[in-house]
Design a protein around this motif. Structure first.
Motif, PDB file in Angstrom:
ATOM      1  N   ARG A 269       2.629  -0.157  -7.186  1.00 52.31           N
ATOM      2  CA  ARG A 269       2.762  -1.570  -6.801  1.00 52.31           C
ATOM      3  C   ARG A 269       3.185  -2.371  -8.027  1.00 52.31           C
ATOM      4  NH1 ARG A 269      -1.278  -5.283  -6.874  1.00 52.31           N
ATOM      5  NH2 ARG A 269      -2.817  -3.606  -6.974  1.00 52.31           N
TER       6      ARG A 269
ATOM      7  N   ASP B 185       2.910  -4.982 -10.105  1.00 55.17           N
ATOM      8  CA  ASP B 185       1.876  -5.977 -10.339  1.00 55.17           C
ATOM      9  C   ASP B 185       2.336  -7.039 -11.335  1.00 55.17           C
ATOM     10  OD1 ASP B 185      -0.671  -6.730  -9.582  1.00 55.17           O
ATOM     11  OD2 ASP B 185      -1.573  -5.940 -11.424  1.00 55.17           O
TER      12      ASP B 185
ATOM     13  N   ASP C 227       5.781  -5.950  -4.490  1.00 56.59           N
ATOM     14  CA  ASP C 227       6.207  -4.870  -3.603  1.00 56.59           C
ATOM     15  C   ASP C 227       5.733  -3.524  -4.140  1.00 56.59           C
ATOM     16  OD1 ASP C 227       7.348  -6.603  -1.926  1.00 56.59           O
ATOM     17  OD2 ASP C 227       9.437  -5.994  -2.304  1.00 56.59           O
ATOM     18  N   ALA C 228       5.742  -2.554  -3.244  1.00 58.12           N
ATOM     19  CA  ALA C 228       5.334  -1.213  -3.652  1.00 58.12           C
ATOM     20  C   ALA C 228       6.462  -0.229  -3.366  1.00 58.12           C
ATOM     21  CB  ALA C 228       4.077  -0.785  -2.921  1.00 58.12           C
TER      22      ALA C 228
END
Lengths: 674, 411
Positions: free
Chosen positions: A95, A97, A186-187
């Motif tokens: 993810r 971050d 987003d991942a």
């Protein structure tokens, strides 16, 4: 590639991302995953399973994740114990971050360090450790494919980088580039297939006989930290730094092997081919390690803390069976001290591995798993070996495991603080003066061993320095472990034991499951102690290389009216010259003892190069001593801290006696030979 | 056929005890050189310890942290080169002196000369090079045998370590190490016997070192268990006595009682050294009992036929390389086949020895007489040995089982 992948691909991207997080029922997920029976209709089942029977690896007070889980790994590995190789597929969900789009992603491939061309081997050779890789003894990690969901095959974009030294043959860092950036929040899910070749035991890793240590055994993504990727090469003295997350690992290996691993074991299944598959799950950890041996004997115990029950899972080699209870006892007592002093251990299990004798595996820390080290004869009067190792590696569950500082860049924050904690725990368990050695004619404390380590290289490097930038492995060890511990012991003398302990507790509580820096630590100490004058100390002890050495240069005690002869008026003039021999300035206390039993004390700010103190008394001085309480451990020379007017030759004669005995014995032995 | 032997342990012990000055001189040298090595060591420590309160951490039960720090301080000074280099040279010199003393001791034990320092030194010097040569030969043989053994041990342990660990591996390591040590000690024992034979052969007129090698080996082979058993037992006793003294020091002497510790250590060292002389006594007893020296008839005749004037006692004692032989030959020239025990006239027929202050009030008897009186070891009696025809025949026949090993080497 995991067999669950087709199922995942049939789901929407958002569902794909959410499944691993939702489906924390590792056992259920593992069963479906391994069975390969997952079909489209299993998706609702998976989601349903995630709602009940959740098996968590942590004792979370509110059931929530303890960390900000940035990564999630699913690894399905098959171990070939004969060839010492491993083939695996890995799914990594990452993810973003950060607050910016990311298009390149670096990975650590640590096993590639165990080749002669690597930076690790080159630096080891430079520092005097020749690691000879004979046939079959090298390590390797080959990534055969990598793809990302929604981005396609990325295998062609793989390239090795060497951000620290430009060594193109290093191969411990790999980088891939996404065709389009990953937006913040987003991942992305990477799929990798890789092959490991375990090296003959080196740097706490690899195999020895039929023992296999799986540390740093899978491609691990770097960490986005302070606005940049932090993914350093593997150096001779560096350790590790990663994001917190979850790990789901299936390990297939021969039935006769017993495995200890990070996290908790969620399942065990026998296979038709004589192997078995073990499933493990770890949560809120930033690495995953395991160890396998057919000679492990399992011993379990438990420890109760404020968050619940912790299972102590010791895997001790049969040849060390007699040491099992000692391992568990020291582990429990260490857990008790850390719990009492700094805070609770929140995981459900603590696994202790007894490493193979004569190997380079030794004591090492991994999240929720430590390796110890003992001998079949390990005597109880020598806690420095087995007990100190257990106390030290367990301490890393706090200083590295939970307070996950950057071991590459600021190694002292984990190894140094932990060495100090270790010495405190050892002192409480085995005595202040005898925590390392307690024999009839000799004794030593754990804190002293740290100080002696520091004295070997007192001024070669500052404490605060990236691990690979030290003058050498020796300096790294002496400064990062020894000097940091000694500097904190001296700081304890300045602040008081309770104050520093409280500062560490606050630091732990505030920064557990985070990645704090040196500034965070030092500010916490200042804040908790209420002292705003510590900056000079930190500047000298942590960031500087100046030596701290105060000495009593001279002591005289003569009749005040010396021109009238001896004892003219019964008054004596005592004069002491104290000198600062090093560049390190620290206020010190001076004590002068007199022949009538009285004592005089004075304090010196230590700023000048020397200071003379004098007293006029009706008694003669016997001795003068700076730092009479022996609390300034950073002082590099204990023998010049005091001066007695009357010589005492006992120590000299005693050592000379040993020396003469040794010489006579040697001569007799030589004359026997010829 | 083996000769009946006396109790080697007791005979060796009494031989060492009768010649107690040998042990005392060797211990004196050991102590003196040890103290000599201690002077720079103690001097180097003085600036750090004598006026420092930190020394208290070493004077009593030792704080290892302070000891380690002291070692670092010393390493930063010139203490290490001074103390260690001095000790190195002192040790080398001491080994040389002890070598001479041990050589002299073997001479005294074999020849039954009085164990005065002058005799020890002269005997030591006289046989020095022959002992050096025998040591070199033994070192070469030991290097070959032990080299093969050690290499085999390393290879064996490497193989075993692939399977065995810890206690089992330790046991294998100790057992294989003990085997190597055992072989090394056997070589040492053989060298001891070679040295005895070198002196003993001189009585027989044989001076070549190489002719002492095989007789010593044959002797060791014939009386293997008694010899090895006695050798190891005395060695173990010496080591045990030394260990016991160290144990007493460690367990019962307060840490700051330096002098009591010193005395206990010295007692232990003395007993350890004495056990080595006991071993030498055993070896001499064995060789002299199992293979007593017999003067070669041919050689005696050869010497007798030479136009050599009868030398005086002083002249014969001038060079101690072969005094016993020369002395005996002189006696035999005047009383060719006389048994010295039964023919006191031989003494009167010899030119009187001028007064030799170094010999003091020694009775005027031959070395063989003295030897027989000092340690009647069994074997052939003086009467039996005094039958020259038999001796000559036996010597020449060569195949007779009764011939002691030493005589077979003569031309």
């Amino acid at each position: 590639m995991p067999r669950l992948l087709p199922l995942m691909l049939s789901l929407s991207p958002s569902a794909i991302v959410s499944i691993p997080r939702l489906c924390s029922s590792a056992r259920a997920l593992g069963l479906l995953w391994r069975a390969g029976q997952a079909t489209a209709f299993a998706a609702p089942l998976l989601l349903a399973l995630s709602a009940w029977g959740q098996v968590s690896a942590v004792n979370s007070p509110d059931g929530k994740p303890l960390s900000d889980r940035v990564v999630a790994y699913w690894i399905d590995a098959t171990l070939n114990t004969a060839a010492k190789t491993l083939d695996a597929t890995e799914i990594l969900e990452y993810r973003n971050d950060s607050d910016q789009p990311l298009s390149t992603f670096p990975f650590h491939l640590y096993f590639n360090a165990f080749r002669p061309q690597s930076t690790f081997s080159g630096e080891s050779h430079r520092d005097g450790t020749n690691i000879l890789y004979a046939n079959g003894e090298q390590g390797a990690m080959d990534v055969s494919s990598i793809s990302a969901e929604g981005y396609g095959d990325l295998t062609q974009s793989m390239k090795f980088t060497a951000p620290d030294d430009g060594n193109r043959e290093d191969h411990t860092v790999m980088e891939i580039t996404l065709p389009k950036p990953l937006a913040p929040g987003d991942a992305v899910r990477f799929h990798l297939a890789f092959h490991d070749k375990f090296p003959l035991s080196v740097a706490r890793n690899g195999y020895k006989r039929d023992f296999i240590m799986g540390g740093q055994w899978f491609p691990k993504i770097g960490i986005w930290w302070h606005g940049a990727w932090n993914c350093h090469q593997y150096h001779a003295d560096t350790e590790f730094f990663s994001d917190f997350g979850t790990y789901n690992v299936n390990l297939t290996l021969p039935q006769r092997y017993t495995v200890g691993a990070s996290g908790i074991q969620t399942d065990e299944r026998s296979n038709a081919d004589g192997t078995k598959t073990l499933s493990f799950r770890g949560e809120d950890i930033h690495d995953f390690a395991w160890a396998a041996s057919p000679h492990f004997q399992v011993a379990d115990d438990s420890f109760e803390n404020s968050l619940g029950t912790v299972r102590l899972h010791a895997l001790v080699l049969a040849s060390h069976a007699a040491q099992t209870q000692r391992y568990l006892s020291t582990l429990k007592q260490s857990m008790q001290k850390f719990d009492e002093w700094y805070g609770p251990y929140p995981y459900k299990q603590m696994t202790l591995i007894d490493p193979e004798p004569d190997s380079e595996i030794g004591g090492m820390e991994y999240p929720t798993l430590i390796t110890g080290g003992t001998d079949w004869w390990s005597p109880s009067w020598l806690p420095f070996g087995q007990d100190a190792t257990v106390a030290h590696e367990y301490g890393h569950q706090y200083w590295y495991g939970m307070v996950a500082t950057n071991e590459f860049v600021e190694p002292w924050l984990d190894e140094g603080i932990n060495s100090y904690s270790e010495s405190k725990v050892m002192a409480s368990l085995f005595g202040v003066n005898t925590s390392a050695l307690n024999a009839r004619t000799l004794y030593a404390s754990d804190a002293e061993t740290e100080r002696i380590s520091y004295l070997h290289r007192p001024d070669e490097d500052p404490i605060a320095r990236p691990a690979w930038q030290f003058a050498g492995s020796s300096s790294y060890g002496c400064i990062v472990y020894g000097k940091t511990s000694t500097a904190l012991t001296t700081l304890e003398a300045v602040l008081g034991e309770g104050t520093l302990r409280q500062a560490l507790r606050v630091y732990f509580t505030r920064y557990r499951f985070k990645h704090p820096t040196a500034t965070d630590f030092l500010h916490t100490v200042e804040e908790v102690s209420g002292r705003n004058d510590l900056e000079p100390y930190f500047a000298q002890a942590i960031y500087g290389t100046e030596m701290l050495d105060y000495s009593v240069d001279s002591l005289t005690s003569v009749p005040s009216e010396w021109w009238k002869g001896k004892d003219a008026n019964g008054q004596y003039h005592t004069s002491v010259l104290v000198r600062r021999k090093g560049g390190f300035v620290l206020p010190v206390k001076l004590e002068v003892g007199f022949d009538d039993g009285s004592k005089e004390q004075a304090t010196w700010d230590g700023k000048d190069r020397w200071m003379r103190f004098s007293w006029d008394k009706a008694s003669r001085a016997v001795y003068a001593q700076v730092d009479p309480d022996g609390i300034v451990s950073l002082d590099a020379n204990s023998f010049n801290n005091s001066y007695t007017l009357q010589p005492n030759r006992t120590a000299r004669l005693k050592l000379t006696n040993y020396w003469v005995l040794a010489q006579q014995l040697l001569a007799q032995w030589l004359s026997f030979l010829v | 056929m083996k000769r009946p032997l006396p109790n080697l342990l007791t005979h060796g012990f009494w031989l060492a005890l009768r010649n107690w000055p040998c042990v005392v001189w060797a211990y004196g040298v050991n102590l003196a050189f040890g103290l000599l090595a201690g002077i720079p060591f103690a001097g180097g420590l003085a600036p750090y310890l004598d006026h420092s309160l930190a020394a208290q951490k070493i004077a009593g039960t030792i704080d290892l942290g302070y000891l380690a720090e002291l070692e670092m301080r010393l390493r930063q000074s010139n203490f290490i080169p001074v103390a260690f280099h001095t000790a190195l040279w002192i040790n080398l010199l001491e080994v040389l002196v002890l070598f001479v003393l041990f050589t002299g001791t073997v001479f005294v034990y074999v020849s039954a000369e009085p164990p005065r320092l002058s005799v020890l030194l002269r005997g030591g010097v006289a046989y020095f090079w022959r002992f050096v040569r025998s040591t070199c030969v033994a070192a070469c043989i030991a290097g070959l045998i032990l080299g093969v053994l050690i290499a085999s041990r390393v290879a064996l342990l490497a193989r075993l370590s692939a399977v065995y660990v810890e206690r089992k591996m330790f046991l294998y390591s100790v057992i294989s190490g003990a085997v190597v040590l055992l072989v090394a000690l056997l070589i040492r024992l053989w060298l001891d016997l070679v040295e005895v034979y070198i002196v003993r052969n001189a009585v027989d007129g044989e001076h070549r070192v190489r002719n002492a090698l095989l007789p010593a080996l044959r002797l060791l082979y014939r009386y293997f268990f008694r010899t090895v058993g006695s050798f190891f037992l005395t060695g173990m006793l010496g080591v045990s006595a030394f260990a016991a003294c160290l144990y007493l020091w460690n367990e019962f002497v307060p840490a700051h009682q330096v002098w009591i510790g010193f005395l206990l250590a010295q007692v232990g060292l003395f007993l350890l050294l004495a056990s080595r002389f006991w071993q030498r006594g055993i070896e001499v007893s064995l060789a002299m009992a199992a293979d007593p020296p017999i003067v070669a008839v041919d050689e005696v005749l050869e010497i007798a036929e030479e136009d050599i004037p009868v030398t005086t006692g002083a002249e014969s004692l001038a060079g101690l390389s072969e005094p016993t032989l020369r002395d005996l030959v002189q006696k035999l020239r005047t009383e060719p086949w006389a048994n010295p025990d039964v023919l006191p006239g031989s003494q009167t027929s010899r030119p009187a020895r001028p007064a030799d202050p170094s010999r003091g009030k020694e009775p005027e008897i031959s070395p063989l007489d003295r030897h027989a009186k000092k340690f009647p070891l069994g074997g052939l009696s003086s009467d039996e040995e005094g039958t020259p025809a038999n001796s000559a025949e036996k010597t020449r026949s060569g195949g007779d089982q009764e011939i002691p090993p030493g005589t077979g080497n003569k031309p």
